[in-house]
Design an enzyme around this catalytic site. Structure first.
Site, PDB file in Angstrom:
ATOM      1  N   HIS A 223      -7.261  -7.982  -1.590  1.00  0.00           N
ATOM      2  CA  HIS A 223      -6.080  -7.161  -1.897  1.00  0.00           C
ATOM      3  C   HIS A 223      -5.580  -7.445  -3.330  1.00  0.00           C
ATOM      4  O   HIS A 223      -5.230  -8.579  -3.651  1.00  0.00           O
ATOM      5  CB  HIS A 223      -4.982  -7.465  -0.871  1.00  0.00           C
ATOM      6  CG  HIS A 223      -3.709  -6.703  -1.083  1.00  0.00           C
ATOM      7  ND1 HIS A 223      -3.337  -5.617  -0.320  1.00  0.00           N
ATOM      8  CD2 HIS A 223      -2.711  -6.868  -1.992  1.00  0.00           C
ATOM      9  CE1 HIS A 223      -2.166  -5.149  -0.739  1.00  0.00           C
ATOM     10  NE2 HIS A 223      -1.764  -5.908  -1.758  1.00  0.00           N
TER      11      HIS A 223
ATOM     12  N   HIS B 295       0.820  -1.209   0.000  1.00  0.00           N
ATOM     13  CA  HIS B 295       0.000   0.000   0.000  1.00  0.00           C
ATOM     14  C   HIS B 295       0.859   1.267   0.000  1.00  0.00           C
ATOM     15  O   HIS B 295       0.393   2.325  -0.386  1.00  0.00           O
ATOM     16  CB  HIS B 295      -0.957   0.001   1.191  1.00  0.00           C
ATOM     17  CG  HIS B 295      -2.103  -0.944   1.003  1.00  0.00           C
ATOM     18  ND1 HIS B 295      -3.180  -0.630   0.210  1.00  0.00           N
ATOM     19  CD2 HIS B 295      -2.329  -2.192   1.470  1.00  0.00           C
ATOM     20  CE1 HIS B 295      -4.032  -1.657   0.219  1.00  0.00           C
ATOM     21  NE2 HIS B 295      -3.535  -2.616   0.963  1.00  0.00           N
TER      22      HIS B 295
ATOM     23  N   GLU C 180      -5.714 -13.181   1.187  1.00  0.00           N
ATOM     24  CA  GLU C 180      -6.422 -11.892   1.201  1.00  0.00           C
ATOM     25  C   GLU C 180      -7.183 -11.732  -0.116  1.00  0.00           C
ATOM     26  O   GLU C 180      -6.637 -11.211  -1.093  1.00  0.00           O
ATOM     27  CB  GLU C 180      -5.430 -10.722   1.369  1.00  0.00           C
ATOM     28  CG  GLU C 180      -4.836 -10.618   2.750  1.00  0.00           C
ATOM     29  CD  GLU C 180      -4.149  -9.279   3.015  1.00  0.00           C
ATOM     30  OE1 GLU C 180      -4.120  -8.419   2.110  1.00  0.00           O
ATOM     31  OE2 GLU C 180      -3.642  -9.104   4.134  1.00  0.00           O
TER      32      GLU C 180
ATOM     33  N   ASP D  94      -7.524  -2.316  -1.777  1.00  0.00           N
ATOM     34  CA  ASP D  94      -8.379  -3.303  -1.112  1.00  0.00           C
ATOM     35  C   ASP D  94      -9.813  -3.017  -1.509  1.00  0.00           C
ATOM     36  O   ASP D  94     -10.208  -1.851  -1.648  1.00  0.00           O
ATOM     37  CB  ASP D  94      -8.262  -3.182   0.423  1.00  0.00           C
ATOM     38  CG  ASP D  94      -6.883  -3.573   0.935  1.00  0.00           C
ATOM     39  OD1 ASP D  94      -6.164  -4.291   0.214  1.00  0.00           O
ATOM     40  OD2 ASP D  94      -6.544  -3.157   2.054  1.00  0.00           O
TER      41      ASP D  94
END
Ligand SMILES: [Zn+2]
Length: 246
Positions: free
Chosen positions: A220, A166, A217, A173
């Protein structure tokens, strides 16, 4: 008198000849100008930025990320933290863009400009397929913001400052409207199937926790450019494994 008429006729003929020549020279010049390689403006006004537009050079700051070689792909994990002085590429605030194909959880979400273009195209395609309700919850985080996220997260759930994608502006996300578990949504199903076409990968896939060091995840997405993303997603490998193979 006859001689006078002769002279007048000759002068008239000369005048007409000169006028015609000037007209011809003008039209030739106009014709050459339009062939100078300058396209009429209308040709640029197309939905596809690659039609009619001159090819972007590799050195251009606006060059699409897809033109980058695998060596230019940033690998960020616990073994490969970002340098302290790392600065992301040009960021855009999503709230300030005229976004139509997804929603935002807050007004200060930024991503790199290339990533925004790819997101816009991807979510437009999802909408065309009847899949809506995507909500972007996070994009770029400064080192300070990542420090805060890390400090308030449970152990191992958030990346340490300097070890989060990030911090590059190349990841986002996403969640689905009205759903708790993103993995079980049609939105996730669509993204898993199509994200690579737009240059994104599921960066922390299921079953690859031992390679990435991060639990699955589904929310993501990391931008690496279309050719790389397609190979990674088609082979079902991680960014770590892909870069190792290069
Ligand atoms: Zn994330």
């Amino acid at each position: 008198m006859k001689r006078f008429v002769y002279i007048v006729v000759i002068i008239l003929v000369l005048c007409v000849a000169t006028f015609s020549f000037v007209k011809y020279a003008d039209s030739e010049r106009d014709r050459n100008r339009s062939n100078d390689g300058v396209q009429p403006r209308d040709e640029f006004l197309t939905d596809n930025p690659h039609v009619g537009a001159p090819p972007l050079s590799k050195s251009s700051t606006n060059a699409p990320y897809t033109s980058k070689s695998s060596e230019d792909i940033l690998l960020i994990n616990t073994k490969n933290p970002l340098p302290k002085d790392y600065r992301p590429e040009k960021l855009v605030n999503l709230y300030n863009q005229r976004i139509k194909h997804f929603q935002l959880a807050k007004t200060d979400i930024e991503v790199s400009e290339d990533v925004y273009q790819a997101m816009d195209a991807m979510f437009a395609a999802a909408q065309k397929d009847g899949v809506r309700g995507f909500i972007i919850t996070s994009g770029y985080r400064s080192r300070g913001e990542q420090k805060m996220v890390f400090s308030i997260s449970a152990d191992g759930f958030a990346a340490k400052p300097g070890e989060s994608e990030h911090e590059t502006g190349l990841a986002f996300d996403v969640i689905a409207y009205g759903n708790e578990s993103f993995e079980l949504t049609p939105q996730f199903e669509w993204l898993a199937k199509h994200c690579a076409e737009y240059g994104f990968i599921i960066r922390y896939p299921k079953g690859k926790e031992d390679v990435t060091g991060v639990p699955f995840e589904p929310w993501h997405y990391r931008y690496v450019g279309t050719p790389h993303a397609k190979e990674i997603m088609d082979k079902g490998i991680t960014l770590e494994e892909y870069l190792e193979q290069q």
